[in-house]
Structure formats: structure tokens, C-alpha cells
Design a protein around this motif. Structure first.
Motif, short mmCIF file in Angstrom:
data_model
loop_
_atom_site.label_atom_id
_atom_site.label_comp_id
_atom_site.label_asym_id
_atom_site.label_seq_id
_atom_site.Cartn_x
_atom_site.Cartn_y
_atom_site.Cartn_z
N ALA A 66 1.17 12.27 4.37
CA ALA A 66 2.54 11.82 4.07
C ALA A 66 3.27 11.27 5.28
O ALA A 66 4.20 10.48 5.12
CB ALA A 66 3.34 12.96 3.44
N VAL A 67 2.85 11.66 6.49
CA VAL A 67 3.54 11.14 7.69
C VAL A 67 2.79 9.97 8.30
O VAL A 67 3.13 9.52 9.38
CB VAL A 67 3.81 12.26 8.73
N ASN A 68 1.77 9.49 7.59
CA ASN A 68 1.06 8.27 7.95
C ASN A 68 0.51 8.28 9.39
O ASN A 68 0.85 7.43 10.21
CB ASN A 68 1.96 7.04 7.74
N PRO A 69 -0.39 9.23 9.69
CA PRO A 69 -0.95 9.29 11.03
C PRO A 69 -1.94 8.14 11.27
O PRO A 69 -2.36 7.47 10.32
CB PRO A 69 -1.69 10.63 11.03
N MET A 119 0.84 -1.19 0.00
CA MET A 119 0.00 0.00 0.00
C MET A 119 0.89 1.25 0.00
O MET A 119 1.80 1.38 0.79
CB MET A 119 -0.88 0.00 1.26
N THR A 120 0.61 2.16 -0.90
CA THR A 120 1.31 3.43 -0.89
C THR A 120 0.46 4.44 -0.13
O THR A 120 -0.77 4.32 -0.06
CB THR A 120 1.58 3.93 -2.32
N LEU A 121 1.12 5.45 0.42
CA LEU A 121 0.40 6.44 1.22
C LEU A 121 -0.63 7.21 0.41
O LEU A 121 -1.70 7.53 0.90
CB LEU A 121 1.40 7.41 1.86
N PHE A 122 -0.32 7.53 -0.85
CA PHE A 122 -1.21 8.33 -1.68
C PHE A 122 -1.98 7.46 -2.66
O PHE A 122 -1.94 7.65 -3.87
CB PHE A 122 -0.41 9.42 -2.40
N SER A 123 -2.69 6.50 -2.09
CA SER A 123 -3.52 5.59 -2.86
C SER A 123 -4.82 5.40 -2.10
O SER A 123 -4.86 5.46 -0.86
CB SER A 123 -2.79 4.24 -2.99
N LEU A 124 -5.89 5.16 -2.83
CA LEU A 124 -7.18 4.95 -2.18
C LEU A 124 -7.24 3.64 -1.40
O LEU A 124 -8.21 3.38 -0.70
CB LEU A 124 -8.31 5.04 -3.20
N THR A 125 -6.17 2.84 -1.48
CA THR A 125 -6.09 1.67 -0.62
C THR A 125 -5.65 2.07 0.79
O THR A 125 -5.74 1.26 1.71
CB THR A 125 -5.12 0.62 -1.18
N ASN A 126 -5.17 3.30 0.95
CA ASN A 126 -4.79 3.83 2.26
C ASN A 126 -6.00 4.57 2.83
O ASN A 126 -6.40 5.62 2.29
CB ASN A 126 -3.59 4.77 2.12
N PRO A 127 -6.60 4.09 3.92
CA PRO A 127 -7.79 4.74 4.46
C PRO A 127 -7.55 6.18 4.94
O PRO A 127 -8.47 7.00 4.95
CB PRO A 127 -8.23 3.84 5.61
#
Length: 156
Positions: free
Chosen positions: A95-98, A1-9
Motif C-alpha cells: 500500500a505504500v508503494n515501495p 495502474m492501481t497498487l492492488f492489481s497484478l499490473t503492479n509488480p
């Protein structure tokens, strides 16, 4: 999963909140146009008082300030002073994945604060009420920016 993908909630949360804010900014502009047309006044520029399809009876008085129109214009200006900062801070925050719960509270909280600010402004509530919603949204954006800075500086 990449951060800037709709797979990232978290990114999905941002996309929903950001899209809602795009609709808010654009809708406010249309609300101002509607109010100008409805009242046939509050036009902004001298060239607006020319005969045309939408202005069949131009009158210099159409340039006079009209609070009905100007209130919408002020709401639009307020959106343009606040929502772009959310778009930038929110994207950097992703981008910092909170934590998802934190992103949802902050991003949807911002959307709700802007919606409440709109209602308060449109219904002529006191400055204190409007300021409460403005402050809530502003603090959310500031927190996201500080959280992002902290995460980046801590990782260095």
C-alpha cells in the motif's frame, strides 16, 4: 495502474510470496496428518481413538506423544505464529508503494527464511540454526511494518 492489481509488480511479488506461504501452512497440516497415519500414533484428541475407516484398531496409546508427529505439529504452530503477520505486513507494505527491488528482496527473503526454517526443523538442526532463520523472517516482517508506518507518518 492501481497498487492492488497484478499490473503492479510489487503487488505481483506479494501475491506470489503470499500464495507460497498459504501452501506452506496448508502443506504442514497435511504433513502432520500423514505422520499420524504413518506412525498410527500422536493423535491429538480422545475422540480420535475411536474405531473408524482410518483407525481400525484404536488404542489409547495412540494418544501418547510421538516426536515424529509432534515435530510436524510444532512446525505448523510456528508457521501459524509467523506467516499471518507476513500476510498483513506485506499487504500494508504494498500500500505504500515501495521500490520493486526492496519488495522482492524482503518478500522472497521471507519465503526463503521460512523454507530454511522448515528444513532446519525437519532435519533436527540445533536451535541456533532454526533461530537464525526465524530471526531473519521476523526481522523482515518487522522492517515491512516499520517501513509502512514511516511512510504513512511521513506523508501526514
Amino acid at each position: 495502474m492501481t497498487l492492488f492489481s497484478l499490473t503492479n509488480p510489487v503487488f505481483e511479488t506479494y501475491v506470489i510470496a503470499a500464495a507460497l506461504m498459504v501452501l506452506k501452512v496448508m502443506g504442514q497440516g497435511w504433513m502432520t496428518v500423514y505422520r499420524m497415519m504413518k506412525s498410527n500414533s500422536g493423535l491429538a484428541s480422545p475422540e480420535d481413538v475411536q474405531r473408524g475407516i482410518l483407525n481400525k484398531s484404536p488404542d489409547p496409546a495412540q494418544l501418547d506423544r510421538n516426536d515424529y508427529v509432534d515435530r510436524s505439529r510444532r512446525m505448523h504452530r510456528n508457521d501459524l505464529e509467523n506467516i499471518p503477520a507476513f500476510w498483513v505486513a506485506g499487504l500494508l507494505f504494498v500500500a505504500v508503494n515501495p521500490a520493486l527491488w526492496l519488495a522482492q528482496v524482503l518478500m522472497y527473503g521471507f519465503v526463503l527464511a521460512r523454507a530454511a526454517h522448515f528444513v532446519a526443523y525437519a532435519t533436527k538442526q540445533t536451535h541456533e540454526i532454526r533461530a537464525t532463520f526465524y530471526t531473519t523472517g521476523s526481522l523482515i516482517v518487522i522492517y515491512m511494518a516499520l517501513h509502512t508506518l514511516w511512510a504513512v507518518l511521513s506523508a501526514a
